[in-house]
Design a protein around this motif. Structure first.
Motif, PDB file in Angstrom:
ATOM      1  N   PRO A  84       0.817  -1.226   0.000  1.00  0.00           N
ATOM      2  CA  PRO A  84       0.000   0.000   0.000  1.00  0.00           C
ATOM      3  C   PRO A  84       0.849   1.275   0.000  1.00  0.00           C
ATOM      4  N   GLY A  87      -1.223   6.905   0.860  1.00  0.00           N
ATOM      5  CA  GLY A  87      -2.616   7.274   1.127  1.00  0.00           C
ATOM      6  C   GLY A  87      -3.554   6.072   1.204  1.00  0.00           C
ATOM      7  N   ASP A  88      -3.021   4.874   0.998  1.00  0.00           N
ATOM      8  CA  ASP A  88      -3.894   3.694   0.956  1.00  0.00           C
ATOM      9  C   ASP A  88      -4.227   3.197   2.359  1.00  0.00           C
ATOM     10  N   PRO A 106     -10.226  -2.086  -4.703  1.00  0.00           N
ATOM     11  CA  PRO A 106      -9.442  -0.889  -5.015  1.00  0.00           C
ATOM     12  C   PRO A 106      -8.247  -0.778  -4.060  1.00  0.00           C
ATOM     13  N   ARG A 107      -7.101  -0.461  -4.633  1.00  0.00           N
ATOM     14  CA  ARG A 107      -5.881  -0.430  -3.816  1.00  0.00           C
ATOM     15  C   ARG A 107      -5.933   0.657  -2.753  1.00  0.00           C
ATOM     16  N   SER A 108      -6.827   1.627  -2.930  1.00  0.00           N
ATOM     17  CA  SER A 108      -6.995   2.685  -1.924  1.00  0.00           C
ATOM     18  C   SER A 108      -7.545   2.142  -0.609  1.00  0.00           C
ATOM     19  N   SER A 151     -14.718   1.764   4.092  1.00  0.00           N
ATOM     20  CA  SER A 151     -13.263   1.698   4.241  1.00  0.00           C
ATOM     21  C   SER A 151     -12.873   0.389   4.917  1.00  0.00           C
ATOM     22  N   ASP A 159     -12.456  13.997   0.571  1.00  0.00           N
ATOM     23  CA  ASP A 159     -12.310  13.866  -0.880  1.00  0.00           C
ATOM     24  C   ASP A 159     -11.356  14.956  -1.383  1.00  0.00           C
ATOM     25  N   ASN A 443      -3.722   5.295   8.371  1.00  0.00           N
ATOM     26  CA  ASN A 443      -4.152   4.455   7.264  1.00  0.00           C
ATOM     27  C   ASN A 443      -4.257   2.989   7.632  1.00  0.00           C
TER      28      ASN A 443
END
Ligand code: HEM
Length: 444
Positions: A84, A87-88, A106-108, A151, A159, A443
């Motif tokens: 990651p 920001g992930d 999604p990698r986020s 999440s 955002d 994170n």
């Protein structure tokens, strides 16, 4: 094998009768199961352990054949492992972290319901029905219902494009009691870890890893993990003054997570088509390096192993399997079925019984007959929601509509007793029920 077959089909049919064509078959299967239950409830673990032990790593399904082409999971190209980025987001669930690290989510670390269903289906063959329910619940209770996202770890970020807050959802990492619960496999209890129930505790992991070292098998099974769950509960009672169990998170999600390791992280081969989980695969999925005695947790680096084959396509792990496996765990290890908690000091566990909670509609002898446990589980999920929502939310309708959209079709296939309102207010006496840590905005 024969016993496995009977039990597998019995539980499938009992939990979800709509899945079988013939009502007669269902009736027969029901009586097989109720005989098993009666014996298991009477004899406690003796016979009940037989039920649990007879299951393979494919759980309540029978997986007699292997098809490499169908089952091989890609870990290259768009699905190559990438740790990651800054920001992930990653969180308490190794299955989701690994999925995001390989681009199946999604990698986020922020996903929609559709992305969850397709990604977890492709990677693990988790059934679309249960995937959607789990994701919808996360959106509703820990995510952003307007954007339809959730999440897999900490709070949803602002955002960057619009500057708008994506939501006040705390994410899975800070979902204590609504999603995350005590007595987990590798994570400590929130209260005795300053609210952190998402970081892997290496000592705890090593205790679980040791199970298949001590017995020399290098094989982890559902039954061994169920026994471990009982031990983990005893440890929580002895160490966590705020230990609490009774809501969907602790009655269903936590034991289901133990079963997920076996059912979804096992490798499959022609020699072992029903799957096996060894130390190598277990460590990779949990992001652990090294050997016993010097394990280290590679935070956020959970990985799908190379040449890893998932469950066969003909045997998805669906809602009935999740609930059926949790029910088998409670039948085999009756002491693990707990409603209550410590009362502010260690070793003060005070239990409520099913009859108290269900207004007398169910009791311990009827909870596992027919569809009752599945009905009860989804009622716990639905009826717990108002207690966990932010007080600022004064319109419950969008939340309940979203949950009903995905839970409805599953419950609609069940024959449920009129459960009415569960007496969830009884939980107010336990301090752990109200403990609700919120995150530092990290994170992980
Ligand atoms: C939408 C799908 C999913 C959601 C919302 C979800 C959510 C969670 C949550 C909230 C926890 C913390 C529970 C606890 O306190 O023990 C957890 C733990 C866990 N989950 Fe998931 N999960 C999902 C899918 C999966 C999948 C697909 C796997 C396996 C491939 C998995 C494996 C696990 C395991 C092994 C743990 C326990 C971790 C530990 O205690 O060290 N989950 N999950």
């Amino acid at each position: 094998m024969k016993t496995t077959l009977i039990l597998a089909s019995a539980l499938g049919a009992v939990a979800f009768p709509s899945m079988k064509n013939s009502r007669d078959v269902q009736m027969n299967i029901r009586s097989v199961l109720s005989n098993v239950e009666r014996r298991s409830l009477e004899a406690r673990q003796q016979d009940a352990l037989g039920i649990s032990r007879s299951e393979s790593n494919c759980g309540t399904r029978v997986c007699p054949t292997f098809d490499g082409e169908d089952q091989l999971v890609s870990v290259s190209g768009e699905h190559q492992y990438i740790a990651p980025g800054p920001g992930d987001i990653r969180g308490p669930c190794p299955g989701l972290n690994a999925a995001a690290n390989h681009g199946y989510l999604p990698r986020s670390g922020i996903a929609s319901i559709e992305e969850t269903v397709s990604g977890l289906g492709a990677l693990y063959n988790l059934g679309p029905g249960i995937s959607a329910v789990l994701a919808a619940y996360a959106v509703a209770i820990d995510g952003n219902i307007v954007e339809g996202v959730w999440s897999i770890g900490g709070p949803l970020p602002t955002d960057e494009l619009t500057g708008a807050l994506l939501g006040t959802g705390q994410g899975l990492s800070y979902s204590h009691n609504n999603y995350e619960g005590d007595s987990s496999i590798g994570r400590g209890d929130a209260y005795i870890n300053n609210g952190d129930a998402h970081s892997l505790n290496v000592t705890r992991f090593e205790q679980v890893y040791d199970i298949a070292v001590k017995d020399g098998s290098d094989r982890y099974t559902l039954d061994k993990f169920r026994a471990k769950f009982e031990e983990a509960q005893d440890e929580s009672i002895a160490n966590n003054p705020y230990y609490f169990t009774g809501v969907f998170s602790t009655v269903v999600v936590v034991p289901a997570a133990y079963n997920f390791v076996i059912n979804l992280m096992s490798n499959h081969t022609a020699e072992e088509p029903a799957g096996y989980l060894d130390g190598y695969n277990f460590k990779s999925f949990f992001g652990v390096a090294g050997e016993p005695g010097n394990f280290t947790w590679l935070k956020g680096q959970e990985r799908v192993p190379e040449r890893w084959y998932r469950r066969p396509s003909y045997a998805p792990y669906e809602a009935q399997d999740v609930v059926g496996d949790v029910a088998i765990g409670y039948l085999a290890y009756p002491d693990t079925l707990k409603f209550g908690g410590n009362t502010g000091k260690v070793n003060t566990f005070t239990g409520l019984n099913v009859a108290n909670i269900s207004g007398g509609i169910l009791d311990v002898s009827t909870l596992f007959t027919g569809d009752n446990f599945a009905c009860f589980s989804f009622q716990l999920l639905q009826q717990g929601i108002p207690n966990f929502l932010d007080n600022a939310i004064n319109d419950l309708a969008p939340v309940t509509d979203l949950i009903n959209k995905y839970v409805g079709p599953i419950v609609g296939g069940l024959s449920c007793p009129q459960l009415g309102n569960l007496s969830i207010g009884l939980f107010d006496q336990f301090p752990g029920y109200k403990y609700s840590p919120t995150g530092p905005d990290t994170n992980y």
